[in-house]
Motif scaffolding. Structure first.
Motif, PDB file in Angstrom:
ATOM      1  N   VAL A 167       0.837  -1.197   0.000  1.00  0.00           N
ATOM      2  CA  VAL A 167       0.000   0.000   0.000  1.00  0.00           C
ATOM      3  C   VAL A 167       0.870   1.243   0.000  1.00  0.00           C
ATOM      4  O   VAL A 167       1.953   1.248   0.600  1.00  0.00           O
ATOM      5  CB  VAL A 167      -0.944   0.019   1.230  1.00  0.00           C
ATOM      6  N   MET A 168       0.384   2.255  -0.712  1.00  0.00           N
ATOM      7  CA  MET A 168       1.072   3.527  -0.753  1.00  0.00           C
ATOM      8  C   MET A 168       0.029   4.588  -0.416  1.00  0.00           C
ATOM      9  O   MET A 168      -1.042   4.606  -1.002  1.00  0.00           O
ATOM     10  CB  MET A 168       1.578   3.712  -2.171  1.00  0.00           C
ATOM     11  N   VAL A 169       0.315   5.446   0.553  1.00  0.00           N
ATOM     12  CA  VAL A 169      -0.638   6.472   0.968  1.00  0.00           C
ATOM     13  C   VAL A 169      -0.205   7.812   0.382  1.00  0.00           C
ATOM     14  O   VAL A 169       0.955   8.212   0.536  1.00  0.00           O
ATOM     15  CB  VAL A 169      -0.715   6.565   2.512  1.00  0.00           C
ATOM     16  N   PRO A 197       0.316   1.809  11.641  1.00  0.00           N
ATOM     17  CA  PRO A 197       0.637   2.975  10.816  1.00  0.00           C
ATOM     18  C   PRO A 197       1.608   3.893  11.555  1.00  0.00           C
ATOM     19  O   PRO A 197       1.499   4.054  12.761  1.00  0.00           O
ATOM     20  CB  PRO A 197      -0.724   3.659  10.619  1.00  0.00           C
ATOM     21  N   VAL A 198       2.555   4.451  10.801  1.00  0.00           N
ATOM     22  CA  VAL A 198       3.564   5.301  11.413  1.00  0.00           C
ATOM     23  C   VAL A 198       3.290   6.772  11.114  1.00  0.00           C
ATOM     24  O   VAL A 198       3.491   7.639  11.949  1.00  0.00           O
ATOM     25  CB  VAL A 198       4.973   4.895  10.894  1.00  0.00           C
ATOM     26  N   HIS A 199       2.774   7.045   9.916  1.00  0.00           N
ATOM     27  CA  HIS A 199       2.486   8.438   9.555  1.00  0.00           C
ATOM     28  C   HIS A 199       1.144   8.869  10.162  1.00  0.00           C
ATOM     29  O   HIS A 199       0.183   8.098  10.127  1.00  0.00           O
ATOM     30  CB  HIS A 199       2.439   8.571   8.031  1.00  0.00           C
ATOM     31  N   PRO A 200       1.084  10.047  10.721  1.00  0.00           N
ATOM     32  CA  PRO A 200      -0.181  10.495  11.350  1.00  0.00           C
ATOM     33  C   PRO A 200      -1.371  10.434  10.393  1.00  0.00           C
ATOM     34  O   PRO A 200      -2.491  10.131  10.817  1.00  0.00           O
ATOM     35  CB  PRO A 200       0.109  11.952  11.750  1.00  0.00           C
ATOM     36  N   TYR A 201      -1.118  10.708   9.113  1.00  0.00           N
ATOM     37  CA  TYR A 201      -2.225  10.687   8.157  1.00  0.00           C
ATOM     38  C   TYR A 201      -2.764   9.273   7.963  1.00  0.00           C
ATOM     39  O   TYR A 201      -3.974   9.044   7.986  1.00  0.00           O
ATOM     40  CB  TYR A 201      -1.751  11.268   6.819  1.00  0.00           C
ATOM     41  N   ARG A 207      -2.487   6.872  10.089  1.00  0.00           N
ATOM     42  CA  ARG A 207      -3.113   6.504  11.354  1.00  0.00           C
ATOM     43  C   ARG A 207      -4.554   7.018  11.411  1.00  0.00           C
ATOM     44  O   ARG A 207      -5.473   6.301  11.816  1.00  0.00           O
ATOM     45  CB  ARG A 207      -2.271   7.084  12.498  1.00  0.00           C
ATOM     46  N   ALA A 208      -4.727   8.252  10.973  1.00  0.00           N
ATOM     47  CA  ALA A 208      -6.073   8.836  10.993  1.00  0.00           C
ATOM     48  C   ALA A 208      -7.003   8.066  10.059  1.00  0.00           C
ATOM     49  O   ALA A 208      -8.160   7.808  10.380  1.00  0.00           O
ATOM     50  CB  ALA A 208      -6.013  10.305  10.600  1.00  0.00           C
ATOM     51  N   LEU A 209      -6.480   7.652   8.904  1.00  0.00           N
ATOM     52  CA  LEU A 209      -7.291   6.872   7.959  1.00  0.00           C
ATOM     53  C   LEU A 209      -7.672   5.533   8.563  1.00  0.00           C
ATOM     54  O   LEU A 209      -8.820   5.093   8.482  1.00  0.00           O
ATOM     55  CB  LEU A 209      -6.522   6.640   6.654  1.00  0.00           C
ATOM     56  N   VAL A 210      -6.693   4.869   9.175  1.00  0.00           N
ATOM     57  CA  VAL A 210      -6.947   3.538   9.759  1.00  0.00           C
ATOM     58  C   VAL A 210      -7.950   3.660  10.896  1.00  0.00           C
ATOM     59  O   VAL A 210      -8.887   2.869  11.014  1.00  0.00           O
ATOM     60  CB  VAL A 210      -5.614   2.906  10.243  1.00  0.00           C
ATOM     61  N   ASP A 211      -7.779   4.711  11.738  1.00  0.00           N
ATOM     62  CA  ASP A 211      -8.687   4.868  12.871  1.00  0.00           C
ATOM     63  C   ASP A 211     -10.105   5.221  12.434  1.00  0.00           C
ATOM     64  O   ASP A 211     -11.057   5.033  13.176  1.00  0.00           O
ATOM     65  CB  ASP A 211      -8.161   5.964  13.806  1.00  0.00           C
ATOM     66  N   ALA A 212     -10.229   5.747  11.217  1.00  0.00           N
ATOM     67  CA  ALA A 212     -11.555   6.112  10.729  1.00  0.00           C
ATOM     68  C   ALA A 212     -12.348   4.890  10.276  1.00  0.00           C
ATOM     69  O   ALA A 212     -13.548   4.967  10.058  1.00  0.00           O
ATOM     70  CB  ALA A 212     -11.445   7.123   9.588  1.00  0.00           C
ATOM     71  N   LEU A 213     -11.651   3.750  10.112  1.00  0.00           N
ATOM     72  CA  LEU A 213     -12.356   2.521   9.719  1.00  0.00           C
ATOM     73  C   LEU A 213     -13.200   2.041  10.888  1.00  0.00           C
ATOM     74  O   LEU A 213     -12.758   2.101  12.029  1.00  0.00           O
ATOM     75  CB  LEU A 213     -11.350   1.426   9.357  1.00  0.00           C
ATOM     76  N   PRO A 214     -14.398   1.550  10.636  1.00  0.00           N
ATOM     77  CA  PRO A 214     -15.197   1.025  11.748  1.00  0.00           C
ATOM     78  C   PRO A 214     -14.574  -0.260  12.294  1.00  0.00           C
ATOM     79  O   PRO A 214     -14.070  -1.079  11.532  1.00  0.00           O
ATOM     80  CB  PRO A 214     -16.564   0.766  11.094  1.00  0.00           C
ATOM     81  N   ASP A 215     -14.552  -0.374  13.599  1.00  0.00           N
ATOM     82  CA  ASP A 215     -14.028  -1.592  14.225  1.00  0.00           C
ATOM     83  C   ASP A 215     -15.193  -2.268  14.935  1.00  0.00           C
ATOM     84  O   ASP A 215     -15.688  -1.776  15.948  1.00  0.00           O
ATOM     85  CB  ASP A 215     -12.923  -1.230  15.224  1.00  0.00           C
ATOM     86  N   PHE A 216     -15.652  -3.398  14.411  1.00  0.00           N
ATOM     87  CA  PHE A 216     -16.878  -4.004  14.914  1.00  0.00           C
ATOM     88  C   PHE A 216     -16.665  -4.815  16.185  1.00  0.00           C
ATOM     89  O   PHE A 216     -17.612  -5.244  16.807  1.00  0.00           O
ATOM     90  CB  PHE A 216     -17.540  -4.851  13.822  1.00  0.00           C
ATOM     91  N   ASP A 217     -15.370  -5.006  16.558  1.00  0.00           N
ATOM     92  CA  ASP A 217     -15.106  -5.740  17.795  1.00  0.00           C
ATOM     93  C   ASP A 217     -15.056  -4.803  18.998  1.00  0.00           C
ATOM     94  O   ASP A 217     -15.326  -5.206  20.119  1.00  0.00           O
ATOM     95  CB  ASP A 217     -13.772  -6.505  17.688  1.00  0.00           C
ATOM     96  N   ALA A 218     -14.687  -3.539  18.714  1.00  0.00           N
ATOM     97  CA  ALA A 218     -14.494  -2.621  19.827  1.00  0.00           C
ATOM     98  C   ALA A 218     -15.806  -1.943  20.223  1.00  0.00           C
ATOM     99  O   ALA A 218     -16.725  -1.862  19.414  1.00  0.00           O
ATOM    100  CB  ALA A 218     -13.458  -1.565  19.449  1.00  0.00           C
ATOM    101  N   ASP A 219     -15.851  -1.472  21.427  1.00  0.00           N
ATOM    102  CA  ASP A 219     -16.963  -0.654  21.884  1.00  0.00           C
ATOM    103  C   ASP A 219     -16.911   0.654  21.099  1.00  0.00           C
ATOM    104  O   ASP A 219     -15.878   1.312  21.061  1.00  0.00           O
ATOM    105  CB  ASP A 219     -16.767  -0.385  23.399  1.00  0.00           C
ATOM    106  N   ASP A 275      -0.771  21.617   8.309  1.00  0.00           N
ATOM    107  CA  ASP A 275      -1.894  22.468   8.698  1.00  0.00           C
ATOM    108  C   ASP A 275      -2.930  21.770   9.550  1.00  0.00           C
ATOM    109  O   ASP A 275      -3.745  22.409  10.194  1.00  0.00           O
ATOM    110  CB  ASP A 275      -2.543  23.049   7.433  1.00  0.00           C
ATOM    111  N   ARG A 276      -2.946  20.447   9.565  1.00  0.00           N
ATOM    112  CA  ARG A 276      -4.002  19.780  10.356  1.00  0.00           C
ATOM    113  C   ARG A 276      -3.475  18.629  11.220  1.00  0.00           C
ATOM    114  O   ARG A 276      -4.252  17.811  11.701  1.00  0.00           O
ATOM    115  CB  ARG A 276      -5.120  19.295   9.438  1.00  0.00           C
ATOM    116  N   CYS A 277      -2.158  18.535  11.390  1.00  0.00           N
ATOM    117  CA  CYS A 277      -1.597  17.432  12.169  1.00  0.00           C
ATOM    118  C   CYS A 277      -1.443  17.870  13.614  1.00  0.00           C
ATOM    119  O   CYS A 277      -0.836  18.909  13.894  1.00  0.00           O
ATOM    120  CB  CYS A 277      -0.226  17.041  11.600  1.00  0.00           C
TER     121      CYS A 277
END
Lengths: 324, 277
Positions: free
Chosen positions: A227-229, A248-252, A254-266, A292-294
């Motif tokens: 994958v290339m971001v 993920p190491v890059h903040p961007y 990380r933000a993309l990955v965290d935006a994915l729904p996680d159906f196991d977590a509360d 500008d947004r990190c």
């Protein structure tokens, strides 16, 4: 076949903004700004990024549908833009494309048979009608369309079926590489999975390699091996899909990955722990494209452009303040 | 999904007039009640009668026969001049579109604007004065002002079609630009061009009548509607039907093709189509 399938070397593509004056050229903005990548045979590359990040431009550059302003695109070691027009047309059977919008990418005036057979008429002009029809029928079956589709027109099909027609067209010349630019984003969610499964199935059975472009991380995760971001025309992180999604190491990223729904977590915990970016401001020249947004941005991020550097686990990141 | 005729009265009426005209013209090639050029001075200037349905002119020629042959003449001039303008204009416009924004594109389109700035019939009159009167030159002159109309339409239509993904897909498949133009771009703009051709056809017939009236188009003794009007002008007070019948033929034909063109435009216009289905 040894050696990489497709190599991009320092690709740059700028577009004019506005018209410019009589003697002053129009200002230009770089849609793709110094991108390198390599696609090895059998290792599909996913490209992720938000709209405006230069993904689609990159797809057209990779297909030699547009010329880069700088850099080269090599298919099996040959610089595509250095080839003569007729040599380039002859090579095209080996790399084909699936477009985002199956409503726009199929000529409404042609039957499915003619649409699907078209690349073949270039690749193998010697084919007689009957042999060509056999090939079309075989590929229609492979993408799960009925024989009756042959004489029908695009408007008689649903979005998912049209995208199957587009895939059949891309595969009829038996290409080694398929560039898929957002191939499911125009489809209903219920149909997306079917088309994705078809793409994965075809990859297995036909030994295809994809250059798969999407704004949807979940979709790329399914199809891509690497994958290339991308962000604002630059690569911010790349690496093997599994590693990149897990840590993920890059903040961007990380933000993309965290935006994915996680159906196991509360859901509440998931939302609370998520890494979030601020509102986008104006991009500044010579600064990190995320500055500008990190939330981790330091003075250096606003003053200097971070370069892509290698990390231990076969990945690259362009960040001064990477996440541990 | 049947076609609702009653929703397109203009198309139906226009189509009927156009068909009737073509039938009359076709019949005129093989049969007319009298020889349209035969002089019969004793029978001159007769009103409508059982023998001469629409009367005779100042030389005793039968008006029905002359109108029938004149219809064929009008259609021939209309067809050839519009076909010439359509082919040349479409080629120019498509070519200019393929080099959108270039100096060549600018040159072609500004020349177009220049020609379009003159009234159509005036252009034709000037042209015929330059190259000499006659049916063939009239066709050429009318074609000249048809070219920019089609060039402008073809350019904008081609630009629109070229921006669609299937053109990019054809390029990705390895088709040459010429083949893309023939296989994808032209078929997708054909509808618009046919509509415009129908409307231009009406204008061309009017222009031909005008030229013939001025003695610059079809030359006597070949019958043409415009020429008939010209010859009738002396008898307007005494034998008005001499002017009324060819005048009505011209008016009806132009009306018919305009209705047909407007009706076809409604059919081709995707917005209108969506509103109906």
């Amino acid at each position: 076949m040894t050696g990489p399938l497709l190599v991009a070397e320092a690709l740059v593509r700028r577009y004019p903004v506005g018209r410019g004056g009589l003697f002053t050229p129009a200002a230009r903005v770089a849609a793709v700004d110094g991108v390198d990548f390599t696609v090895e045979p059998g290792v599909s590359l996913g490209i992720v990024g938000e709209s405006g990040s230069g993904k689609s431009t990159l797809a057209r550059l990779a297909m030699a549908l547009e010329r880069p302003d700088a850099g080269r695109i090599l298919f099996r070691g040959e610089d595509l833009n250095a080839l003569s027009a007729s040599d380039l047309r002859r090579r095209r059977r080996h790399f084909q494309m699936v477009f985002q919008d199956p409503y726009g990418s199929l000529d409404p005036r042609l039957t499915v048979e003619r649409i699907v057979a078209e690349p073949l008429t270039v690749a193998e002009p010697g084919f007689d009608r009957r042999a060509r029809r056999e090939r079309v029928l075989a590929i229609l079956e492979a993408v799960g369309l009925p024989t009756a589709a042959l004489h029908r027109y695009p408007h008689e099909f649903s979005g998912g079926q049209r995208q199957r027609v587009a895939i059949a067209r891309a595969l009829i010349t038996e290409p080694a590489l398929v560039v898929a630019d957002e191939p499911v984003s125009a489809l209903d969610v219920s149909v997306q999975a079917q088309v994705l499964n078809l793409l994965m199935d075809l990859k297995e059975r036909r030994g295809l390699t994809y250059l798969f472009i999407s704004h949807d991380l979940a979709v790329v995760e399914h199809v891509a091996d690497r994958v290339m971001v991308m962000l604002r025309g630059r690569v911010v992180e790349s690496g093997p899909a599994a590693v990149l999604f897990a840590r993920p190491v890059h903040p961007y990223t990380r933000a993309l990955v965290d935006a994915l729904p996680d159906f196991d977590a509360d859901p509440a915990d998931h939302a609370a722990g998520a890494f979030r970016l601020g509102e986008p401001g104006a991009a500044e020249a010579g600064a990190c494209p995320l500055a500008d947004r990190c939330p981790r941005a330091k003075a250096r991020c606003r003053a200097e452009m971070p370069m892509l550097r290698a990390l231990a686990d076969d990945r690259h990141v362009a960040c001064f303040e990477p996440l541990g | 999904m049947g076609f609702a005729w009653y929703r397109h009265p203009g198309l139906v009426v226009g189509g009927a007039i156009a068909l009737a005209l073509m039938a009359i013209a076709a019949l005129g090639f093989v049969w007319t009640p009298f020889d349209p050029t035969r002089l019969a001075l004793p029978d001159r200037l007769q009103g409508p009668s059982a023998l001469h349905w629409l009367g005779t002119d100042h030389l005793g020629r039968d008006t029905v026969a002359r109108l029938m042959v004149g219809a064929g003449n009008s259609l021939k001039v209309g067809l050839l001049s519009v076909a010439l303008g359509l082919v040349a204009g479409t080629a120019l416009g498509t070519w200019a579109a393929s080099r959108n924004g270039s100096l060549l594109d600018e040159a072609v389109m500004r020349t177009n604007d220049f020609v379009l700035a003159f009234p159509a019939v005036l252009t034709a009159v000037m042209m015929v004065h330059l190259i000499g009167p006659g049916a063939a030159n009239a066709i050429l002159a009318i074609a000249v002002f048809n070219v920019p109309v089609f060039a402008r339409l073809a350019r904008s239509a081609a630009l629109q079609v070229r921006s669609r993904d299937f053109v990019l897909a054809a390029r990705a498949a390895g088709l040459t630009e010429t083949r893309i133009a023939i296989a994808h771009i032209l078929p997708n703009m054909a509808g618009l061009l046919v509509v415009q051709a129908t409307i231009q056809f009406a204008i061309a017939i009017l222009a031909e009548a005008g030229l013939s009236y001025l003695g610059l188009g079809t030359q006597p003794p070949a019958p043409s509607w415009g020429r008939m009007l010209y010859e009738a002008r002396t008898y307007m007070q005494t034998q008005p039907w001499l002017a009324i019948f060819p005048g009505a033929a011209i008016a009806l034909t132009v009306l018919g093709f305009n209705l047909l063109g407007d009706g076809l435009r409604d059919l081709v216009d995707p917005r209108a189509r969506r509103a109906r289905t």
